[in-house]
Design a protein around this motif. Structure first.
Motif, short mmCIF file in Angstrom:
data_model
loop_
_atom_site.label_atom_id
_atom_site.label_comp_id
_atom_site.label_asym_id
_atom_site.label_seq_id
_atom_site.Cartn_x
_atom_site.Cartn_y
_atom_site.Cartn_z
N ALA A 1 -32.20 13.67 -49.87
CA ALA A 1 -32.03 13.51 -51.33
C ALA A 1 -31.84 14.84 -52.05
N LEU A 2 -31.43 15.87 -51.32
CA LEU A 2 -31.26 17.18 -51.98
C LEU A 2 -30.28 17.09 -53.16
N SER A 3 -30.63 17.75 -54.23
CA SER A 3 -29.72 17.84 -55.38
C SER A 3 -28.69 18.93 -55.05
N PRO A 4 -27.62 19.04 -55.86
CA PRO A 4 -26.68 20.14 -55.64
C PRO A 4 -27.39 21.50 -55.61
N ASP A 5 -28.34 21.70 -56.50
CA ASP A 5 -29.09 22.98 -56.49
C ASP A 5 -29.87 23.16 -55.19
N GLY A 6 -30.39 22.05 -54.70
CA GLY A 6 -31.13 22.09 -53.43
C GLY A 6 -30.22 22.53 -52.30
N TYR A 7 -28.99 22.00 -52.29
CA TYR A 7 -28.04 22.39 -51.24
C TYR A 7 -27.65 23.87 -51.35
N LEU A 8 -27.61 24.35 -52.58
CA LEU A 8 -27.30 25.77 -52.76
C LEU A 8 -28.43 26.63 -52.19
N LYS A 9 -29.63 26.16 -52.45
CA LYS A 9 -30.79 26.88 -51.91
C LYS A 9 -30.75 26.87 -50.37
N LEU A 10 -30.30 25.75 -49.82
CA LEU A 10 -30.19 25.62 -48.36
C LEU A 10 -29.17 26.62 -47.81
N ALA A 11 -28.07 26.83 -48.55
CA ALA A 11 -27.07 27.81 -48.11
C ALA A 11 -27.69 29.20 -48.02
N HIS A 12 -28.51 29.54 -48.99
CA HIS A 12 -29.18 30.85 -48.96
C HIS A 12 -30.18 30.93 -47.81
N THR A 13 -30.80 29.79 -47.50
CA THR A 13 -31.71 29.76 -46.35
C THR A 13 -30.95 30.06 -45.06
N LEU A 14 -29.79 29.42 -44.90
CA LEU A 14 -28.99 29.66 -43.69
C LEU A 14 -28.56 31.13 -43.62
N GLN A 15 -28.19 31.68 -44.78
CA GLN A 15 -27.77 33.09 -44.83
C GLN A 15 -28.93 34.00 -44.36
N ARG A 16 -30.12 33.75 -44.89
CA ARG A 16 -31.27 34.60 -44.52
C ARG A 16 -31.59 34.45 -43.04
N ALA A 17 -31.50 33.22 -42.52
CA ALA A 17 -31.80 33.00 -41.10
C ALA A 17 -30.78 33.73 -40.23
N ALA A 18 -29.50 33.67 -40.63
CA ALA A 18 -28.44 34.34 -39.86
C ALA A 18 -28.64 35.85 -39.89
N GLU A 19 -29.01 36.37 -41.06
CA GLU A 19 -29.26 37.82 -41.17
C GLU A 19 -30.44 38.22 -40.29
N ASN A 20 -31.47 37.38 -40.30
CA ASN A 20 -32.67 37.70 -39.53
C ASN A 20 -32.38 37.84 -38.04
N VAL A 21 -31.57 36.93 -37.49
CA VAL A 21 -31.32 36.98 -36.04
C VAL A 21 -30.11 37.84 -35.69
N GLY A 22 -29.36 38.28 -36.70
CA GLY A 22 -28.27 39.23 -36.47
C GLY A 22 -26.94 38.64 -36.04
N VAL A 23 -26.75 37.31 -36.24
CA VAL A 23 -25.44 36.73 -35.88
C VAL A 23 -24.43 37.04 -36.98
N ASN A 24 -23.14 36.90 -36.65
CA ASN A 24 -22.16 37.26 -37.68
C ASN A 24 -21.58 36.06 -38.43
N PHE A 25 -21.93 34.84 -38.03
CA PHE A 25 -21.61 33.66 -38.83
C PHE A 25 -22.56 32.53 -38.45
N ILE A 26 -22.79 31.65 -39.40
CA ILE A 26 -23.55 30.42 -39.10
C ILE A 26 -22.75 29.25 -39.68
N GLY A 27 -22.46 28.27 -38.83
CA GLY A 27 -21.65 27.13 -39.26
C GLY A 27 -22.48 25.86 -39.32
N GLY A 28 -22.05 24.93 -40.14
CA GLY A 28 -22.76 23.66 -40.24
C GLY A 28 -23.10 23.28 -41.67
N TYR A 29 -22.61 24.11 -42.61
CA TYR A 29 -22.75 23.71 -44.02
C TYR A 29 -21.66 22.66 -44.24
N SER A 30 -21.90 21.51 -43.63
CA SER A 30 -20.80 20.57 -43.37
C SER A 30 -21.15 19.14 -43.73
#
Lengths: 89, 452
Positions: free
Chosen positions: B87-116
């Motif tokens: 039931a995420l709102s649009p704002d919730g999904y935006l927050k999720l995008a930032h979560t994926l970004q932080r997780a990708a930065e943390n492990v050092g990968v150069n892309f994370i896919g699945g915002y799909s």
């Protein structure tokens, strides 16, 4: 397990000796060497047993590469599996 | 026993012909992260990704060193987030995008896919909320990649979804206008999307996948191109054979790396994606393979036939070299990422219509094509609908990744940098499909008999 060490660059005195010394220091046992010199261009392929290596394989790779850089040579060390996999079924 | 010629051939492929492993992609399921609390969902996703992929990059680097072959990218794909967002709102999904970004930065990968989202038959409220913020998510993050599947051969084409995606692409371009509209380079619209694709921007971890998996994408257009150049004047049967042999060798290395990565990470091996993925580097071009086969320039009449043969031979050679083959598997023909394609467009030899025909016989679709920034939304929707129809009618994957570069017109070019390359702006047919597109609805699934 074996490593394939390739050395290319300008010929000079003591290349094989230096590479062999580094191998010995890391406990890599040289099993075969094929080398040729075309004019002043040196090329060598060396096969070394790395079962008893006293350093990590990646450190072994780095040490040989550093030795090469110091003499203006390219030294690449690769695990034999890549050649076996690619060329043998 | 090792043969000197074999050793030299391998070294030449790697050092001079740009042979590399294009990507090791770890697929991670997010099903067990589901929560009705937005913050808790994001935290669980962050924790799972950073735990599962903690050693991914270092393992990739170790294997790279062991075998002396570059592993260009280490990446992550996750379950399409619209399936776990609830039931995420649009704002919730935006927050999720930032979560994926932080997780990708943390492990050092150069892309994370699945915002799909998978909306080929219809759209849940959750998918609609996600799609509504894709442009913002792509503008506010750098590592997050997004894809939306709008059609399948079994379900037909969701034209309402295509209309939304035309709008999303225009907004993504506008929001990243100061950076060559790069947001659009991270957004793909698919038909028949594969669930185990390791390549970005379209990678996600499909619904039938295990908890975690390792998928590997190989590359090597330069190796194939050089082999054909060396072959000289032989007939096409011999060329096809040569491509098969070369693809076999390339794929065997991919299998070796994939097996080792899976073992070291304690994760099942999924698939090898048998792809010829070009880069803008000289000598790493699919277009140059076609030209070495005998075309004056890629885009000349005969290009589709040459590409069809190349694609088929790559698969035939690669299949025997790998335990499991999947993903996109075939020759990629992105424009901006291929020096030969760029040159062909600049010469006027390669049009978007020819590229569309080429996508009927090879992997993926209209990929990394820069178009004028003032292209109307409906024209973009028309491009998507045409390309997606090719996939649906031919039971294959097709996709669209176009960049309506804001402020640019035909004659200009855009430079994305790195592997994304640069692209001349391609001219389009500007007659309007608006009435057709705005009808919306679904194009029914095609019949599978009476084939002609």
């Amino acid at each position: 397990m074996k490593a394939v060490i390739t050395v290319t660059g300008k010929d000079g005195v003591g290349i094989i000796a230096q590479v062999a010394t580094e191998c010995a220091a890391c406990d890599a046992n040289i099993m075969d060497i094929s080398q040729s010199v075309l004019e002043d261009y040196f090329a060598m392929i060396m096969l070394a047993d790395i079962d008893k290596l006293n350093v990590d394989f990646s450190e072994f790779v780095d040490r040989l590469a550093a030795l090469g850089r110091g003499r203006g040579l390219e030294i690449h060390t690769m695990h034999e599996d890549i050649f076996n996999t690619m060329h043998h079924i | 026993m090792l043969d000197t010629r074999d050793i030299l051939e391998t070294i030449q492929m790697i050092r001079q012909e740009n042979l590399d492993i294009r990507t090791i992609t770890m697929g991670i399921s997010l099903y067990d992260c589901v929560s009705d609390d937005e913050d808790r969902l994001c935290q669980k996703i962050y924790d799972k990704i950073t735990t599962r992929a903690e050693h991914l990059v270092e393992t990739g680097c170790d294997i790279e060193k062991k075998y002396g072959i570059p592993i260009v990218n280490k990446r992550i794909s996750v379950t399409p987030v619209s399936l776990v967002g609830g039931a995420l709102s649009p704002d919730g999904y935006l927050k999720l995008a930032h979560t994926l970004q932080r997780a990708a930065e943390n492990v050092g990968v150069n892309f994370i896919g699945g915002y799909s989202a998978l909306v080929h038959k219809g759209m849940t409220d959750s998918a609609r909320n996600l799609i509504s913020v894709i442009p913002e998510a792509l503008a506010e993050t750098s590592l997050v990649c997004s894809s939306v599947n709008v059609a399948t051969t079994k379900a037909g084409i969701n034209m309402d979804a295509i209309r939304l995606m035309g709008s999303a692409i225009k907004r993504a371009a506008a929001l990243t206008a100061d950076n060559n509209s790069i947001g659009c380079a991270k957004l793909v619209v698919f038909a028949n999307v594969p669930e185990d694709n390791p390549f970005m921007a379209g990678a996600f971890h499909g619904v039938g996948e295990p908890e975690t998996v390792i998928n590997v994408g190989v590359s090597g257009p330069g190796v194939v191109s050089s082999a054909i150049a060396r072959a000289g004047d032989c007939d096409l049967t011999a060329i096809a054979e040569l491509i098969k042999v070369t693809a076999f060798k390339i794929t065997r290395v991919g299998q070796l790396v994939a097996t080792e990565a899976a073992n070291r990470l304690g994760v099942p091996f999924g698939i090898i994606d048998l792809s010829l993925a070009p880069t803008p580097a000289i000598g790493d071009s699919v277009a140059h393979i076609l030209e070495n086969m005998g075309l004056e320039v890629c885009g000349a009449h005969g290009t589709t036939a040459a590409l069809a043969m190349l694609n088929d031979a790559v698969k035939k050679g690669g299949v025997m070299a790998s335990n499991h083959v999947g993903g996109l598997s075939g020759a990629f023909i992105p424009v901006s990422e291929d020096a030969g394609m760029i040159a062909a467009v600049e010469k006027g030899a390669l049009s978007i219509e020819k590229l569309e025909a080429m996508t009927a016989v090879c992997s993926v679709g209209l990929d990394m094509i820069a178009i004028p920034g003032d292209t109307p939304e409906e024209v973009i929707c028309g491009i998507i609908a045409d390309e997606i129809s090719i996939g649906v009618a031919n039971t294959k994957t097709t996709a669209v990744r176009v960049i309506p570069a804001v402020g640019k017109k035909v004659g200009d070019s855009v430079d994305f940098g790195g592997l994304l390359g640069y692209a001349p702006i391609m001219p389009l047919n500007t007659y309007s499909p608006a009435k057709f597109i705005n009808r919306g609805g679904r194009i029914p699934a095609p019949i599978h008999s009476l084939k002609n």
